[in-house]
Design an enzyme around this catalytic site. Structure first.
Site, PDB file in Angstrom:
ATOM      1  N   HIS A 263       0.853  -1.190   0.000  1.00 33.14           N
ATOM      2  CA  HIS A 263       0.000   0.000   0.000  1.00 33.14           C
ATOM      3  C   HIS A 263       0.887   1.237   0.000  1.00 33.14           C
ATOM      4  O   HIS A 263       1.949   1.231   0.601  1.00 33.14           O
ATOM      5  CB  HIS A 263      -0.901   0.018   1.240  1.00 33.14           C
ATOM      6  CG  HIS A 263      -2.108   0.872   1.058  1.00 33.14           C
ATOM      7  ND1 HIS A 263      -2.063   2.231   1.174  1.00 33.14           N
ATOM      8  CD2 HIS A 263      -3.386   0.549   0.741  1.00 33.14           C
ATOM      9  CE1 HIS A 263      -3.268   2.715   0.925  1.00 33.14           C
ATOM     10  NE2 HIS A 263      -4.095   1.727   0.662  1.00 33.14           N
ATOM     11  N   ASP A 316      -8.058  -5.268   0.216  1.00 30.56           N
ATOM     12  CA  ASP A 316      -8.598  -6.049  -0.896  1.00 30.56           C
ATOM     13  C   ASP A 316      -8.288  -7.536  -0.800  1.00 30.56           C
ATOM     14  O   ASP A 316      -8.847  -8.338  -1.544  1.00 30.56           O
ATOM     15  CB  ASP A 316      -8.048  -5.520  -2.229  1.00 30.56           C
ATOM     16  CG  ASP A 316      -8.859  -4.340  -2.719  1.00 30.56           C
ATOM     17  OD1 ASP A 316      -9.999  -4.184  -2.264  1.00 30.56           O
ATOM     18  OD2 ASP A 316      -8.344  -3.577  -3.553  1.00 30.56           O
TER      19      ASP A 316
HETATM   20  N1  CMC Z   1       3.923  -7.562  -4.363  1.00 34.94           N
HETATM   21  C1  CMC Z   1       5.256  -7.586  -4.528  1.00 34.94           C
HETATM   22  N2  CMC Z   1       6.041  -6.488  -4.415  1.00 34.94           N
HETATM   23  C2  CMC Z   1       5.440  -5.346  -4.098  1.00 34.94           C
HETATM   24  C3  CMC Z   1       4.068  -5.250  -3.884  1.00 34.94           C
HETATM   25  C4  CMC Z   1       3.299  -6.423  -4.037  1.00 34.94           C
HETATM   26  N3  CMC Z   1       1.982  -6.413  -3.872  1.00 34.94           N
HETATM   27  N4  CMC Z   1       3.748  -3.990  -3.571  1.00 34.94           N
HETATM   28  C5  CMC Z   1       4.889  -3.279  -3.605  1.00 34.94           C
HETATM   29  N5  CMC Z   1       5.915  -4.112  -3.920  1.00 34.94           N
HETATM   30  C6  CMC Z   1       7.318  -3.727  -4.080  1.00 34.94           C
HETATM   31  C7  CMC Z   1       7.545  -3.150  -5.463  1.00 34.94           C
HETATM   32  O1  CMC Z   1       7.883  -4.116  -6.400  1.00 34.94           O
HETATM   33  C8  CMC Z   1       8.650  -2.164  -5.194  1.00 34.94           C
HETATM   34  O2  CMC Z   1       9.857  -2.889  -5.156  1.00 34.94           O
HETATM   35  P1  CMC Z   1      11.219  -2.225  -5.711  1.00 34.94           P
HETATM   36  O3  CMC Z   1      11.467  -1.045  -4.820  1.00 34.94           O
HETATM   37  O4  CMC Z   1      12.221  -3.309  -5.589  1.00 34.94           O
HETATM   38  O5  CMC Z   1      10.938  -1.823  -7.131  1.00 34.94           O
HETATM   39  C9  CMC Z   1       8.378  -1.664  -3.774  1.00 34.94           C
HETATM   40  O6  CMC Z   1       7.598  -2.694  -3.150  1.00 34.94           O
HETATM   41  C10 CMC Z   1       7.607  -0.363  -3.756  1.00 34.94           C
HETATM   42  O7  CMC Z   1       6.483  -0.456  -4.644  1.00 34.94           O
HETATM   43  P2  CMC Z   1       5.817   0.811  -5.336  1.00 34.94           P
HETATM   44  O8  CMC Z   1       4.897   0.344  -6.411  1.00 34.94           O
HETATM   45  O9  CMC Z   1       6.878   1.799  -5.685  1.00 34.94           O
HETATM   46  O10 CMC Z   1       5.029   1.407  -4.127  1.00 34.94           O
HETATM   47  P3  CMC Z   1       3.664   2.103  -4.210  1.00 34.94           P
HETATM   48  O11 CMC Z   1       3.510   2.819  -2.942  1.00 34.94           O
HETATM   49  O12 CMC Z   1       3.496   2.891  -5.454  1.00 34.94           O
HETATM   50  O13 CMC Z   1       2.702   0.827  -4.285  1.00 34.94           O
HETATM   51  C11 CMC Z   1       0.701  -0.318  -4.570  1.00 34.94           C
HETATM   52  C12 CMC Z   1       1.444   0.736  -3.772  1.00 34.94           C
HETATM   53  C13 CMC Z   1      -0.679  -0.555  -3.925  1.00 34.94           C
HETATM   54  C14 CMC Z   1       0.497   0.189  -6.014  1.00 34.94           C
HETATM   55  C15 CMC Z   1       1.504  -1.635  -4.602  1.00 34.94           C
HETATM   56  O14 CMC Z   1       1.738  -2.083  -3.290  1.00 34.94           O
HETATM   57  C16 CMC Z   1       0.827  -2.730  -5.420  1.00 34.94           C
HETATM   58  O15 CMC Z   1       0.970  -2.766  -6.643  1.00 34.94           O
HETATM   59  N6  CMC Z   1       0.077  -3.668  -4.736  1.00 34.94           N
HETATM   60  C17 CMC Z   1      -0.697  -4.665  -5.428  1.00 34.94           C
HETATM   61  C18 CMC Z   1      -2.049  -4.077  -5.874  1.00 34.94           C
HETATM   62  C19 CMC Z   1      -3.006  -3.901  -4.723  1.00 34.94           C
HETATM   63  O16 CMC Z   1      -3.159  -4.782  -3.875  1.00 34.94           O
HETATM   64  N7  CMC Z   1      -3.687  -2.751  -4.717  1.00 34.94           N
HETATM   65  C20 CMC Z   1      -4.747  -2.462  -3.727  1.00 34.94           C
HETATM   66  C21 CMC Z   1      -4.337  -1.386  -2.783  1.00 34.94           C
HETATM   67  S1  CMC Z   1      -5.453  -1.304  -1.354  1.00 34.94           S
HETATM   68  C22 CMC Z   1      -6.931  -0.728  -1.999  1.00 34.94           C
HETATM   69  C23 CMC Z   1      -6.848   0.709  -2.328  1.00 34.94           C
HETATM   70  O17 CMC Z   1      -6.839   1.540  -1.404  1.00 34.94           O
HETATM   71  O18 CMC Z   1      -6.802   1.033  -3.527  1.00 34.94           O
END
Ligand code: CMC
Length: 380
Positions: A263, A316
């Site tokens: 998240h 989720d």
């Molecule tokens: N599985 C594996 N690795 C992950 C995940 C995950 N679910 N989430 C983050 N990471 C890793 C990512 O690969 C990155 O690694 P690196 O620094 O080596 O490249 C690091 O953690 C940071 O990720 P980011 O995408 O830069 O961080 P963010 O804050 O933009 O990500 C997120 C937030 C929700 C987009 C991401 O955690 C994600 O894609 N999760 C899966 C989708 C999901 O479950 N979304 C629902 C969110 S809750 C409902 C809502 O409020 O919308």
């Protein structure tokens, strides 16, 4: 944060405060979420969706009399004009999120208060849209099966009415409570991408329907509202708990993401997740399908090494299993998130209108400058 040509970039607006708010508070380091100062745990366990909507819309918990009037308003404003079901019929082959977005947009043509931006009218429209969106989605569910939409109940609460309009029978009280809690958990979450989109739209002084349509459109993506659907698909791919560890390792080694984990603001478990976890387990056992919960728990175990990087379960993760066990098709999972979140958009729009300033950030141009225009016949 990166610096390009002297300009400080905050990509994804990560860590940027846009304004003050009196709606939701999140402490992502300890997994704390408050609506108007009240802990989400208390609200999920002790309150109702209707009461939470009152709290969010008016800023304080209602008295008994206030709640009764508010619930009556919600019950009386669920129906949609018949033309809206024509829109649903015409678009029924599209993803339900696209149908919902289109039908909500069409509702603006029938809402007599569409151009009234006063706080009271904005609240009324927000509550109407909340009820009407549920009627649209349940109607779509039935129209796709060749069945007639069920007119809204005049007695059930919002969650019960949604299940009633879907399945045309009085809902089981435990399942009604489960749906009620699910809606409470999804109602608001500060500047999440879709509420931000709704605020951006409202900041141009476009009306509430426009803002809600922007919100629904933005919620559709798998990084936001789409995760529950993706979690269920992942559980089906995994098939049995013993395969979870290998699946997780393999997906992450390919640079993939485990849906329902991670998240932008939480570096601890999303506080909303626990309220669906136990309920998903109990529902799975009641429905004779304990395997989905077991697969999910095996994924949680396999993801433990990633906790040190701040990647925990989010809201989720269990939602998909809950909806699946309620016999709701996967492509309705995101629109159900939208049903919970629509009143949140309305509250954020209300706050935006209170002290509006056009939201208009900058982009740092890094392309070529002052190129000479080449006429068509001289281009190669
Ligand atoms: N599985 C594996 N690795 C992950 C995940 C995950 N679910 N989430 C983050 N990471 C890793 C990512 O690969 C990155 O690694 P690196 O620094 O080596 O490249 C690091 O953690 C940071 O990720 P980011 O995408 O830069 O961080 P963010 O804050 O933009 O990500 C997120 C937030 C929700 C987009 C991401 O955690 C994600 O894609 N999760 C899966 C989708 C999901 O479950 N979304 C629902 C969110 S809750 C409902 C809502 O409020 O919308």
């Amino acid at each position: 944060m990166t610096t390009t040509g002297g300009v400080e970039l905050k990509r994804g607006l990560n860590g940027v405060y846009l304004d003050n708010t009196l709606i939701s508070y999140i402490d992502g380091n300890i997994g704390k979420l408050l609506y108007r100062g009240y802990d989400i745990h208390d609200l999920a366990e002790k309150s109702t969706f209707e009461e939470v909507l009152y709290l969010l819309m008016y800023g304080s918990l209602p008295t008994k009399d206030q709640l009764q009037k508010h619930e009556a308003f919600m019950r009386e404003n669920r129906a949609v004009p018949p033309q809206i079901f024509q829109v649903v019929e015409l678009t029924k082959e599209a993803h339900p999120m696209d149908v919902l977005r289109t039908a909500v947009s069409a509702l603006s043509a029938f809402d007599k208060e569409v151009d009234d931006f006063s706080p009271d009218a904005t609240r009324r429209k927000g509550l109407r849209l909340t009820g009407q969106a549920a009627t649209i989605l349940a109607g779509l569910f039935r129209i796709r099966k060749g069945l007639k939409p069920v007119p809204p109940s005049k007695t059930l609460n919002h969650a019960g009415n949604f299940l009633y309009m879907m399945f045309d029978k009085n809902p089981d009280p435990d399942e009604m409570k489960l749906m009620d809690v699910d809606f409470i958990l999804h109602t608001d979450h500060s500047t999440n991408a879709s509420a931000f989109a709704a605020r951006v739209t409202a900041s141009t002084l476009a009306d509430l329907h426009c803002a809600v349509v922007s919100g629904i459109a933005t919620l559709k993506g798998p990084l936001h509202g789409g995760a529950a659907e993706a979690v269920m698909k992942m559980s089906m791919d995994i098939g049995k708990p013993e395969r979870a560890e290998e699946y997780v390792k393999e997906l992450i080694s390919r640079g993939g993401r485990i849906m329902g984990f991670g998240h932008r603001v939480y570096r601890a478990e999303d506080p909303r997740a626990q309220h669906l976890r136990e309920r998903a387990r109990v529902l799975g056992e009641r429905r004779g399908q304990p395997e989905w919960f077991q697969i999910l728990q095996a994924v949680v175990k396999a993801m433990e090494p990633y906790q040190k990087r701040g990647i925990f379960v989010n809201v989720d993760f269990y939602a998909g299993a809950v909806y699946h066990l309620l016999n709701i098709p996967e492509d309705l999972f995101i629109p159900i998130f939208a049903l919970g979140r629509i009143p949140g958009y309305a509250v954020q729009v209300l706050e935006q209108f209170e002290h509006n300033q056009l939201i208009r950030p900058l982009l740092n141009y890094i392309g070529p400058m002052d190129l000479q225009y080449v006429p068509m016949d001289q281009r190669r």
